[in-house]
Design a protein around this motif. Sequence first.
Motif, short mmCIF file in Angstrom:
data_model
loop_
_atom_site.label_atom_id
_atom_site.label_comp_id
_atom_site.label_asym_id
_atom_site.label_seq_id
_atom_site.Cartn_x
_atom_site.Cartn_y
_atom_site.Cartn_z
N LYS A 213 -19.91 -6.84 8.05
CA LYS A 213 -19.27 -5.93 8.99
C LYS A 213 -20.24 -4.79 9.29
O LYS A 213 -20.76 -4.15 8.37
N VAL A 214 -20.47 -4.55 10.57
CA VAL A 214 -21.33 -3.47 11.04
C VAL A 214 -20.46 -2.31 11.48
O VAL A 214 -19.52 -2.50 12.25
N VAL A 215 -20.76 -1.13 10.98
CA VAL A 215 -20.06 0.09 11.38
C VAL A 215 -21.07 1.03 12.02
O VAL A 215 -22.16 1.23 11.49
N TRP A 216 -20.70 1.60 13.16
CA TRP A 216 -21.55 2.55 13.86
C TRP A 216 -21.26 3.94 13.29
O TRP A 216 -20.10 4.34 13.20
N ILE A 217 -22.32 4.65 12.89
CA ILE A 217 -22.10 5.96 12.27
C ILE A 217 -22.99 7.04 12.87
O ILE A 217 -24.00 6.76 13.50
N ASP A 218 -22.59 8.27 12.64
CA ASP A 218 -23.44 9.44 12.86
C ASP A 218 -24.20 9.62 11.56
O ASP A 218 -23.60 9.88 10.51
N PHE A 219 -25.52 9.43 11.60
CA PHE A 219 -26.31 9.43 10.37
C PHE A 219 -26.24 10.76 9.63
O PHE A 219 -26.17 10.78 8.41
N LYS A 220 -26.28 11.87 10.36
CA LYS A 220 -26.25 13.18 9.70
C LYS A 220 -24.90 13.45 9.04
O LYS A 220 -24.83 13.94 7.93
N LYS A 221 -23.82 13.15 9.76
CA LYS A 221 -22.47 13.42 9.24
C LYS A 221 -21.99 12.35 8.26
O LYS A 221 -21.02 12.56 7.55
N GLU A 222 -22.66 11.18 8.29
CA GLU A 222 -22.27 10.04 7.46
C GLU A 222 -20.80 9.67 7.70
O GLU A 222 -20.05 9.37 6.78
N LYS A 223 -20.43 9.66 8.98
CA LYS A 223 -19.07 9.32 9.41
C LYS A 223 -19.14 8.30 10.53
O LYS A 223 -20.07 8.31 11.34
N SER A 224 -18.12 7.45 10.60
CA SER A 224 -18.09 6.47 11.68
C SER A 224 -17.82 7.17 13.01
O SER A 224 -17.15 8.21 13.06
N VAL A 225 -18.37 6.59 14.06
CA VAL A 225 -18.18 7.07 15.44
C VAL A 225 -17.91 5.86 16.32
O VAL A 225 -18.22 4.72 15.93
N PRO A 226 -17.34 6.06 17.50
CA PRO A 226 -17.08 4.91 18.38
C PRO A 226 -18.36 4.15 18.73
O PRO A 226 -19.43 4.74 18.88
N LEU A 227 -18.23 2.83 18.84
CA LEU A 227 -19.35 2.00 19.27
C LEU A 227 -19.80 2.44 20.66
O LEU A 227 -18.97 2.76 21.51
N PRO A 228 -21.11 2.43 20.93
CA PRO A 228 -21.58 2.75 22.28
C PRO A 228 -21.03 1.73 23.29
O PRO A 228 -20.93 0.54 22.98
N GLU A 229 -20.70 2.19 24.45
CA GLU A 229 -20.13 1.33 25.49
C GLU A 229 -21.07 0.18 25.86
O GLU A 229 -20.61 -0.93 26.08
N HIS A 230 -22.38 0.45 25.94
CA HIS A 230 -23.31 -0.63 26.31
C HIS A 230 -23.37 -1.72 25.24
O HIS A 230 -23.63 -2.87 25.56
N LEU A 231 -23.09 -1.38 24.00
CA LEU A 231 -23.03 -2.39 22.94
C LEU A 231 -21.70 -3.15 23.02
O LEU A 231 -21.68 -4.38 22.95
N LYS A 232 -20.61 -2.44 23.19
CA LYS A 232 -19.30 -3.08 23.31
C LYS A 232 -19.28 -4.08 24.47
O LYS A 232 -18.63 -5.12 24.39
N ALA A 233 -20.02 -3.76 25.54
CA ALA A 233 -20.01 -4.60 26.74
C ALA A 233 -20.58 -6.01 26.48
O ALA A 233 -20.24 -6.94 27.20
N ILE A 234 -21.43 -6.15 25.48
CA ILE A 234 -22.03 -7.47 25.23
C ILE A 234 -21.31 -8.24 24.12
O ILE A 234 -21.61 -9.39 23.88
#
Length: 138
Positions: A114-135
């Motif tokens: 399972k791949v989770v998209w995160i904010d590296f500095k905050k070490e928290k998950s964030v929404p997947l980028p739209e251009h990634l979701k599109a594929i």
Amino acid sequence: MSEKKLVHVMRQAIRWGDMDVLGHVNNTVYFRYMESGRISFLEEAAGEFNMQGEGPVIVTAYCTFIKQLKYPGEIEVRTYAGAPGRSSFEVTHEISLVDAEGKADVVYAEGGGKVVWIDFKKEKSVPLPEHLKAILPA
């Protein structure tokens, strides 16, 4: 994962150092093969990662070893992606040995995570980028 989509294919050589004392590719190396396929797909889909920004982490990983890989040889890693959630999606991989005719029809291992998209500095998950979701599959 109910629906998956082939998103990336890569080939690479089995290296001498991939083997263990028993003469076959060490089990930990299969995870490196899958990582190489996953990162190559993600860099093509989302660009290079900036550790000051956002990017992927893997939170689960598994592998089923079907047949032994041995040096020398070439493998093909096929990467499949599942439907996106808010901040994550599943990936699966098939690792096949490339035969003398250049075909990679026989699966030697399969796995994923399972791949989770995160904010590296905050070490928290964030929404997947739209251009990634599109594929990813709907």
